[in-house]
Scaffold this active site. Structure first.
Site: not given
Length: 562
Positions: A57, A89, A130-132, A202, A452, A478
């Protein structure tokens, strides 16, 4: 040095360093890095670059940071780049390390705040993947309230396996298929080798793409930012535009809290639920709104979702990934339809200086495409998220719903304290159709870190139980999770929430249409169990996780530490 009042207006913080005779030592240190006397007259711009080799990511973000710096210089500003952390993640999922993921959101926000504040920067650009990363960046942006803009690193392209597009979601679900014998070890290995073909977040509408979507709908990124793939050459041009835009934001003195209004958050929620976005968007938008001093609650999500049609056929519940949507114009395809239906606040201002409606109307989109249906003929008449409450979740819980999941589930509780025991039971084929799996002590304090559980939900789907076994937890899921999976149950088990009182075989009723989550126990029975309940000892007594567990709030308030 001679400075115009216009320049000093742009240098609302950095002038403390560049125009006070007593700050000569600071200027000496700046000049050691190549800053010139002429540069001292220009606004200073912080560029938080979250590049790292930890995750696909973020592995490519350096080139965007360099382009953004070029854009700042072209617009007569001085860029200062710095880095901060990320946790992958997808890599840590299913391990103890996943507990660090949500904690990293707070560290990212705090670190960006400290550098931008401490170094007296006039403006801020954040570049993340990335996610966070994304909510962490936005929390810092809202907290600092200096002119700022967010840029997304873009999503990964889909892989190819046996002639079909695949993503990381397919690999997680393949683990369950391997456990049942429906996939060989050789096939699992072949799939893992092709599912992630390169850089980017993702591919589906998982958490990263949900958050990039929400941030563009909030008005805090440039139009098109959310959906351009990481490898798209247009991203470099966008990065330069980001740098130039930041200087214009300084000139206009347009600040994040001018943009991050209640209407902007309602726009973000509307687009996210219309596309079937990740449940994590609830947690993160609550946290960002808190930093922006905007009153936002779980009830707002359910209110908006009930009146918003679900119109995007996106993975994990649908067929397409973000790169597919990008070919037809990106999330502007969705927003044009929502705007025409009167479901968006079109007059909300954005970082372009224009309204959301103006940005949407200027976007080039193709109406003839397979990804987004019309508002008049949606996949479901209501949005992709629902908030459940009841005697198991007095503060609320979150579920991602597609139309076929708007039903009632009733079954015996299969109770597990923490994720590993549940995953092992699933792999051992101990979970049967009709069961309701309960995973507790995985909340913000209890985990700590609110892991998650894609390994668990992916294994259930891979075993063919995705629609027949419900799951509820005080942890998280997730964005790749789909099916009757309820997360963020609050209060959490670690503080004595009702989920801590459940016993094996208790009958749980998950009424999604009625937005209820209950256990068939009387108030007297719950009171007796509560009197006998004892808290679990903390999993960590030192270090970052222990500190987080002491500070963090309920998931119903965004699981924030401030």
């Amino acid at each position: 040095m001679t400075t115009t009042s216009a320049n000093l207006k742009l240098k609302h913080r950095s002038k403390e360093l560049t125009h006070d005779p007593q700050r000569a030592p600071a200027r000496a240190m700046l000049m050691a890095m190549g800053i010139t006397i002429e540069d001292m007259e220009k606004p200073f711009v912080a560029i938080a670059n979250l590049a790292s080799d930890i995750t696909p990511c973020n592995v490519h973000l350096d080139r965007f940071a360099q382009a953004a710096k070029d854009g700042v210089r072209q617009a007569n500003g001085v860029p200062f780049e710095f880095g901060t952390i990320t946790i992958s993640d997808g890599i840590s999922m299913g391990t103890e390390g996943m507990k660090a993921s949500l904690v990293s959101r707070e560290v990212i926000a705090d670190s960006i705040e400290l550098v931008t504040f401490g170094e007296r920067m006039d403006g801020l650009i954040t570049i993340a993947g990335c996610d966070k990363n994304m909510p962490g960046c936005m929390m810092a942006i809202a907290r600092l309230n200096v002119p700022a803009i967010f840029m997304y690193g873009g999503s990964i392209m889909p892989g190819q396996y046996k002639g079909k597009d695949v993503s990381i979601q397919d690999v997680f679900e393949a683990v369950g298929a391997y456990a049942t014998g429906d996939m060989t070890l050789e096939e699992l290995t072949d799939l893992q080798c092709v599912a992630c073909p390169g850089e980017g977040s993702c591919a589906g509408l998982f958490t990263a793409n949900t958050m990039s979507t929400a941030i563009e709908a909030l008005g805090m990124s440039l139009p098109g930012d959310a959906s351009l793939p990481a490898i798209d050459p247009r991203k470099l041009g966008e990065a330069r535009d980001v740098g130039r835009t930041l200087i214009r934001l300084l000139e206009d003195d347009l600040r994040p809290r001018d943009i991050l209004t209640k209407q902007a958050f309602e726009n973000a929620i509307t687009v996210a639920v219309a596309m079937g976005g990740s449940t994590n968007v609830v947690l993160h938008l609550l946290a960002i709104a808190r930093e922006a001093e905007v009153a936002l609650s779980l009830d707002d999500f359910d209110r908006i979702s009930r009146k918003t049609p679900y119109i995007a056929d996106m993975k994990p519940a649908g067929r397409y990934v973000m790169a597919d949507l990008s070919r037809y114009g990106g999330i502007a395809v969705v927003m044009k339809r929502l705007l025409a239906a009167g479901l968006l606040h079109g007059d909300a201002i954005t970082v372009t200086g224009k309204t959301l409606a103006e940005n949407i109307e200027a976007a080039e989109t193709l109406d003839d495409q397979p990804v987004v249906s019309s508002v008049e003929a949606p996949r479901s008449p209501t949005g992709g998220l629902a908030i459940l409450k009841g005697n198991l979740a007095p503060e609320g819980a979150v579920i991602k719903v597609a139309g076929h999941q708007e039903r009632l589930y009733e079954g015996p509780a299969r109770v597990f304290d923490q994720e590993q025991a549940a995953f092992q039971a699933i792999q051992n084929r101990e979970i049967k159709s009709g069961d309701i799996v309960v995973i507790r002590y995985e909340g913000p304090k209890g985990g700590p870190g609110m892991r998650e559980m894609l390994a668990v939900t992916g294994a259930l789907v891979g075993q063919g139980l995705g629609d027949d076994v419900a799951l509820l937890t005080d942890g998280r899921f997730s964005g790749a999770t789909h099916g009757p999976m309820v997360g963020h149950v609050a209060p959490e088990a670690a503080v004595g929430g009702p989920i801590a009182l459940l016993k094996e075989g208790d009958i749980i009723i998950m009424d999604i249409p009625g937005r209820q989550l209950n256990v068939k126990l009387t108030e007297e029975e719950l009171t007796d169990r509560r009197a006998a309940w004892q808290p679990m000892p903390p999993n960590y007594t030192t270090g970052a996780l222990a500190k987080y567990a002491k500070l963090v709030s309920s998931a119903a308030q965004g699981a924030v530490t401030g």
